[in-house]
Design a protein around this motif. Structure first.
Motif, short mmCIF file in Angstrom:
data_model
loop_
_atom_site.label_atom_id
_atom_site.label_comp_id
_atom_site.label_asym_id
_atom_site.label_seq_id
_atom_site.Cartn_x
_atom_site.Cartn_y
_atom_site.Cartn_z
N UNK A 271 0.83 -1.21 0.00
CA UNK A 271 0.00 0.00 0.00
C UNK A 271 0.87 1.26 0.00
N UNK A 272 1.86 1.27 0.89
CA UNK A 272 2.70 2.47 0.99
C UNK A 272 3.56 2.64 -0.25
N UNK A 273 4.07 1.54 -0.81
CA UNK A 273 4.88 1.63 -2.03
C UNK A 273 4.07 2.19 -3.20
N UNK A 274 2.79 1.83 -3.23
CA UNK A 274 1.94 2.27 -4.33
C UNK A 274 1.72 3.78 -4.29
N UNK A 275 1.27 4.28 -3.15
CA UNK A 275 1.01 5.73 -3.09
C UNK A 275 2.32 6.51 -3.13
N UNK B 106 7.10 1.12 10.72
CA UNK B 106 7.29 2.58 10.68
C UNK B 106 7.52 3.13 9.28
N UNK B 107 8.30 2.41 8.47
CA UNK B 107 8.57 2.90 7.12
C UNK B 107 7.30 2.99 6.29
N UNK B 108 6.42 1.98 6.43
CA UNK B 108 5.17 1.99 5.67
C UNK B 108 4.29 3.16 6.10
N UNK B 109 4.24 3.43 7.40
CA UNK B 109 3.42 4.54 7.89
C UNK B 109 3.97 5.89 7.43
N UNK B 110 5.27 6.07 7.57
CA UNK B 110 5.87 7.36 7.21
C UNK B 110 5.79 7.59 5.70
#
Length: 482
Positions: free
Chosen positions: A303-307, A339-343
């Motif tokens: 999810x985070x990589x996509x956005x 944490x990396x995904x959230x940030x």
């Protein structure tokens, strides 16, 4: 596997009869047995446990030849039967050998592959194998699969050996063509170099040239394409023609269902990281994700990589961002988000200027509720507060929590100038000036950073933060005087 009259398989009977008398089995017999069970896919943890105990109990493994050792480790690894005592026994025996001259290339590669696959770390074994391979005059006896699996194993086990990798790279570069390499072997090879951050521009150029020479990429499996472009992006190896070829292939695909979500997300990340802002590709993948009934098949990093990719490539897609936000907001628990995904997620929404107060509130509440912020790296902290400030999301409790964490640290050696400046800018922009925090960060910068070497963006951030701090300090003094 056929079943006998009593409903059990022949393998069940063999296991039952063999277990009590394993001490009578020779090395070849033990090796053949576990190899056979794994090869036919017959799961028998009890037998594997008994065989492991028998091997570990033996005084030495001198009667085990290289293929026996390799097949045993391979069988346990493929069967998912992790047994640390067994793997330690095998590794210690191999490390203790005078040389590995009797090991065929396949035995060498299968051995380290097995240790890596089953996540049994043994740096001494990997060093022994690396030294042996480096000392060889040539690689003519190594098949492409042996080379690829060996590099993959070192990368998977996170064992970096630049000399080994350079020797393999030089060998591959010298090939007249790479037609003897399977597609997976090529993708695994560049993945291994990228994973360990080992540079070999000529190798990457050779692999890319080979791929773009193909008339059609349809023989490539989705994972092979995804892994390849990920590796080029991760290694900062620019090859626009390769990305264009892969992008065109995906755009022309009528159906993206063969691609796993992670493969598509990694593809987006790679194109954005490599600066290949392929509008048609981003739109096609956005439409694909938006068209899904739900995003449950995507993990937090996907999810985070996509956005992140859409924000980095400056491809605005509010509908996709809204879908991702709704999915995260509906999650009962965010503990599985690293944490990396959230940030990266809040950074992406802020960078793309997509407002979603509910998402920011959800993420802020999660961070505030954490026992501590020890797992957050400086860049993750700075990106998080920067995103909240940039988006105008006022979260005093979050900023207080982060400030308390930074102030509790003994030193800020892990914070670089950009991290510190970004944090100061975020606090000043959010009107959440904490004089103790500002002083600690400024003291760190003055002691460790040459201001003349800073880029203009960092200098401007510090200048703005200084003005805010001076204003806050002056206001505080006036209030005390009054």
């Amino acid at each position: 596997v056929p079943r006998l009259d009593d409903g059990r398989t022949l393998f069940d009977h063999v296991a039952e009869r063999s277990s009590p008398i394993l001490e009578k089995f020779e090395a070849q017999h033990l090796s053949n047995m576990v190899w056979a069970y794994e090869t036919v896919g017959t799961h028998n943890p009890a037998l594997f446990d008994q065989v492991a105990k028998e091997i570990v109990a033996r005084d030495h493994l001198g009667t085990f030849n290289p293929q026996n050792l390799s097949n045993i480790s391979l069988a346990y690894s493929k069967a998912g039967e992790r047994n640390s005592k067994l793997f330690d026994k095998l590794a210690n025996h191999i490390v203790g050998l005078d040389h590995l001259g009797e090991f065929m290339p396949q035995s060498l590669s299968n051995t380290v592959w097995s240790f890596a696959k089953i996540e049994e770390s043994n740096p001494r074994l990997f060093q022994k194998v690396a030294n042996h391979i480096i000392g060889l005059n040539d690689f003519h006896s190594f098949k492409p699969q042996n080379l690829s699996n060996t590099l993959w194993a070192f990368a998977r086990a996170d064992v970096s050996n630049p000399s080994l990798f350079q020797k393999v790279a030089d060998h591959i570069i010298d090939f007249n063509d790479l037609n003897t390499f399977k597609r997976q072997e090529l993708s695994n090879t560049v993945w291994a170099f990228a994973k360990l951050q080992l540079s070999s521009p000529s190798l990457f150029q050779t692999v890319a040239d080979h791929i773009i020479s193909s008339n059609d990429l349809s023989p490539f499996k989705p994972q092979e394409l995804s892994t390849t472009v990920w590796a080029f992006a991760k290694a900062d190896e620019s090859h626009p023609m390769l990305f264009e070829k892969v992008g065109d292939h995906i755009i022309c695909s009528n159906n993206l269902s063969p691609f796993k979500p992670q493969e598509l997300c990694n593809m987006l990340w790679a194109f954005a990281k490599a600066g290949q802002s392929y509008q048609s590709l981003f739109q096609k993948l956005a439409d694909h994700f938006i068209g899904l009934n739900h995003l449950d098949t995507l993990n937090p990093q996907d999810l985070s990589n996509t956005v992140w990719a859409f924000a980095k490539a400056e491809k605005s897609n509010p509908r996709l961002f809204e879908k991702v936000a709704d999915h995260i907001i509906s999650s009962n628990d965010l503990s599985h988000f690293k944490p990396q995904a959230l940030s990266n997620t809040v950074w992406a929404f802020s960078k793309a200027e997509v407002s979603n107060p509910s998402l920011f509130q959800k993420l802020a509440d999660h961070i505030i509720g954490l026992k501590d912020l020890e797992s957050y790296k400086p860049q993750e902290i700075s990106n998080t507060v920067w995103a909240f400030a940039k988006s105008g999301e006022s979260q005093p409790k979050l900023f207080h929590r982060v400030a308390d964490h930074i102030l509790s640290l003994e030193n800020l050696q892990s914070f670089d100038a950009k991290d510190a400046a970004q944090i100061l800018w975020a606090y000043s922009s959010a009107n959440s000036v904490d004089l103790a925090l500002f002083k600690k960060l400024h003291d760190h910068l003055e002691a460790n950073v040459d201001y003349a070497s800073l880029d203009e963006g960092t200098k401007n951030a510090l200048l703005r933060a200084n003005r805010k701090a001076e204003h806050a300090s002056s206001k505080e003094q006036n209030e005390e005087e009054n």
